[in-house]
Design an enzyme around this catalytic site. Structure first.
Site, PDB file in Angstrom:
ATOM      1  CE  LYS A 204      -5.618  -3.238   0.558  1.00  0.00           C
ATOM      2  NZ  LYS A 204      -6.030  -2.089   0.035  1.00  0.00           N
TER       3      LYS A 204
ATOM      4  CG  ASP B 299       7.567   5.477 -11.217  1.00  0.00           C
ATOM      5  OD1 ASP B 299       7.962   4.334 -11.744  1.00  0.00           O
ATOM      6  OD2 ASP B 299       6.351   5.582 -10.865  1.00  0.00           O
TER       7      ASP B 299
ATOM      8  CB  SER C 128      -0.816   0.070   1.425  1.00  0.00           C
ATOM      9  OG  SER C 128      -2.039   0.946   1.135  1.00  0.00           O
TER      10      SER C 128
END
Length: 718
Positions: free
Chosen positions: A504, A490, A479
């Protein structure tokens, strides 16, 4: 909005209930005592209609409850009742086929007859079987021959439904024989085995007789909600606080999240810094089979118990002792049990707070200092923040302070953020924490079931830590952890190392219903690259050995999990070109780990666990069963001695001496940990050390790059 049902539907329901109840009694035969059939209520009729409307309108997947989903619902419901194919026969299944494609119309109209009829058949078969076992078990055990070569099938998924009652009886014969043999393998006296199993089945029989319409409705409803995704659940009024992953023992307990799975109570995850987490032996996917109080209390067999009843046994006052017998996940196939002693306590907020330490990593003729920030959870004291307190606790505030200390006081050369076992928490904190490591920009994208997309992150330019960074994750990082790690990856702001994260990437909301609540998946997380964190998780740049089995733990291990997908990426800055250095970092890591005894040990342990999980059946011949256990123990001993030999330590003649020494020191270690955690921190963490090594490698590669290129060239490429 609740759908209003016409009076004709109510009348139809009453007629059907009476007819099906009479039909069921005829099918059961006149010689069988009539059972009190469980019937559904008018409130449950309203609830199921509301629930389906919410699922169809608000669930992220936009699935309609049609004939296709009705067919899947039937299979899932029957599977949830009789996963082991030990009660229903092929004839029962054939009879239930009449419901396959009409349950959708029935439930839309508030008619629950199919679910309750099937359950009443199941309960009747279950009660008959358990009552017979309680009465005949001692003489059955006396007739068992453990010298015969027979196999007990562990995984029943590929097993067909029994063609006859005789075939079902034979499955039960082997099932009982396996249970008796498992107890004999634990050296339980023969005269106590029958008593243990009779008590187990008598307790189960009492619980079966206590089933009510809320239990049936919840099972039937969840067999449908689970088809939407595994995090969408119906919570009955009685179980709203104690159902599945909402069951937490963090308050005066052991600090574990549990769920019911078949006959067992399974560990889902451990609460960070909780008693079980500190003790270190209980692991996710372990199955609790017995519970005892204090150091000398008698073990209570809890196989087949309700989840809330097991929890009541495990809970207890602070500083008291509970002992658990578990089937370890890594050896579940062989049925080996392990006893774990845990001192109950409350999880303290300060123990869940981010902590720092410094690693000293040798590099040539010098030693580099690497700061480590361990973040067990993404926490924030919302109440204190709302009250306007200036020093309220939060992950970002604590990490910001630790970063300053590591840079200014400890003079570290780089930072490792350790997110292993971090199950998530506050999304706000995940966003703000990312802001400590980037100048500004988005952190996460959230797409609602309406397909509208929101973006969140650091909106204003501000100071940030610009030094070298490594983020550690593992299979239990979920999460909010995945949002942070994905953003760092990224932006190419740091190197992500470890094992693929949990996966998740969904957001749930609670919806009140006429009776109970619906926990529904309404949104989905996406990275700024456009990739979902759902199902696939965050894939590290440098991969460590997978300590946890991906087929048992993680979103991809859950049935009907939403798939991975992509949306449009967000324009963002790249802080480096890590793709150019990751191959070399991976090569250096692999070269180092090949000769690292601790890494080789981890990989050998993973291989041994994989071999155990690959076992599909167990011998019911006692000699063969002992040979299987001895073979596994011999392999485990060889792995341990291989590590000891490489480290120059004394070899063991057996693992029993080490285990018994560990048991004697267990309680003392627990007490020492409660007073002083420094001893635990001082233990070698091979994975953390390797993360430090990778950070040092990255620093050296950067230095070489600067030495080989002019500042103008570097500026052009950056």
């Amino acid at each position: 909005m609740t759908r209003t049902l016409p009076l004709s539907v109510f009348a139809q329901r009453s007629w059907r209930s009476a007819f099906l109840g009479t039909l069921l009694l005829i099918l059961l035969g006149s010689t069988t005592p009539a059972l009190a059939l469980i019937e559904y209520s008018d409130l449950q009729r309203e609830t199921i209609v509301e629930m389906i409307e919410q699922l169809e309108e608000r669930h992220y997947s936009k699935l309609r409850y049609d004939d296709n989903l009705s067919s899947l619902h039937l299979d899932n419901y029957i599977n949830s009742l009789d996963r082991g194919k030990m009660f229903f026969t092929a004839a029962d299944r054939a009879e239930f086929e009449q419901y396959r494609t009409n349950m959708d119309e029935a439930l839309h109209a508030g008619l629950l007859d199919a679910g309750f009829t099937i359950f009443n058949r199941f309960q009747q078969r279950l009660e008959e079987r358990l009552a017979d076992l309680v009465e005949t078990l001692p003489e059955r055990i006396a007739k068992m021959d453990f010298s015969i070569d027979e196999e007990y099938i562990i995984d029943s998924k590929e097993q067909p439904w029994a063609a006859s009652d005789a075939e079902l009886d034979d499955r039960w014969r082997k099932h009982l024989k396996n249970q008796v043999l498992s107890l004999r393998m634990t050296e339980k006296p023969d005269d106590e085995i029958a008593e243990t199993l009779v008590k187990r089945y008598r307790n189960q029989l009492q619980r079966v007789k206590q089933y009510n319409n809320q239990d049936v409705f919840q099972i039937y409803a969840n067999a449908l909600t689970e088809l939407y995704d595994p995090h969408t659940n119906y919570l009955s009024p009685r179980r709203s606080e104690n159902f599945n992953i909402n069951m937490s023992l963090s308050l005066e307990g052991i600090g574990a999240v549990l769920q019911a799975e078949d006959e067992y109570t399974k560990v889902v995850r451990l609460v960070a810094a909780g008693p079980a987490d500190k003790q270190g032996e209980l692991k996710p996917s372990d199955r609790i089979v017995a519970v005892a109080q204090d150091t000398d209390g008698e073990f209570e067999d809890v196989i087949g118990w309700r989840l809330d009843e097991v929890v009541e046994l495990i809970r207890g006052p602070k500083d008291s002792i509970v002992r658990l017998q578990v089937l370890p996940a890594k050896s579940a196939a062989t049925g080996e049990r392990k006893t774990i002693t845990i001192v109950r306590n409350k999880v303290k907020l300060e123990e869940q707070s981010a902590q720092k330490k410094v690693l000293e990593i040798p590099s040539g003729d010098k030693t580099l200092k690497i700061g480590v920030i361990d973040i067990p959870a993404f926490y924030i004291d919302f109440d204190a923040m709302r009250r306007g307190e200036k020093d309220y606790k939060s992950t970002t505030r604590d990490v910001k302070r630790l970063l300053k200390e590591l840079q200014n006081e400890d003079q570290v050369d780089g930072i490792v953020v350790d997110l292993r076992n971090n199950g998530g928490g506050s999304l706000q904190e995940a966003n703000e924490l990312t802001g400590l490591f980037i100048e500004y920009g988005p952190t996460v994208q959230i797409r609602h079931s309406s397909r509208r997309v929101w973006r969140d992150g650091k909106r204003l330019r501000g100071p940030y830590y610009e030094g070298p960074l490594v983020v550690m994750i593992n299979r239990l990082s979920a999460s909010a952890s995945e949002i942070f790690a994905g953003a760092i990856q990224d932006y190419q702001r740091g190197i992500v190392v470890g094992d693929r994260s949990f996966g998740k990437g969904t957001v749930q909301t609670l919806i009140p219903l006429t009776e109970g609540q619906l926990k529904l998946t309404e949104s989905k997380f996406y990275r700024i690259s456009g990739d979902s964190t759902q199902h696939r998780g965050v894939v590290p740049d440098v991969t460590f050995p997978a300590i946890y089995d991906h087929e048992e733990i993680g979103e991809s291990a859950l049935d009907h999990a939403l798939s991975w997908d992509q949306i449009n990426p967000v324009r963002h800055r790249n802080y480096g070109d890590l793709s150019s250095v990751v191959p070399e970092l991976t090569r250096l890591f692999q070269s180092r780990s090949e000769n690292n005894p601790d890494f080789v040990y981890l990989e050998d342990q993973v291989t041994l666990a994989d071999e155990s999980r690959a076992i599909k059946s167990l011998p019911l011949n006692e000699a063969a069963r002992k040979a299987l256990r001895e073979s596994r123990e011999a392999k485990a001993l060889a792995i341990e001695n291989k590590r000891r030999a490489a480290l120059g330590e004394e070899l063991l003649t057996s693992l029993e001496s080490e285990d018994s020494a560990d048991d004697e020191e267990n309680l003392a270690a627990e007490e020492a940990l409660a007073e002083n955690d420094e001893e635990n921190d001082s233990k070698d963490d091979v994975l953390l050390t390797e993360a430090g090594n990778i950070l040092v490698d990255a620093l050296l590669l950067k230095e070489r790059r600067y030495a080989q290129h002019s500042p103008e060239e570097l500026e052009a490429t950056d």
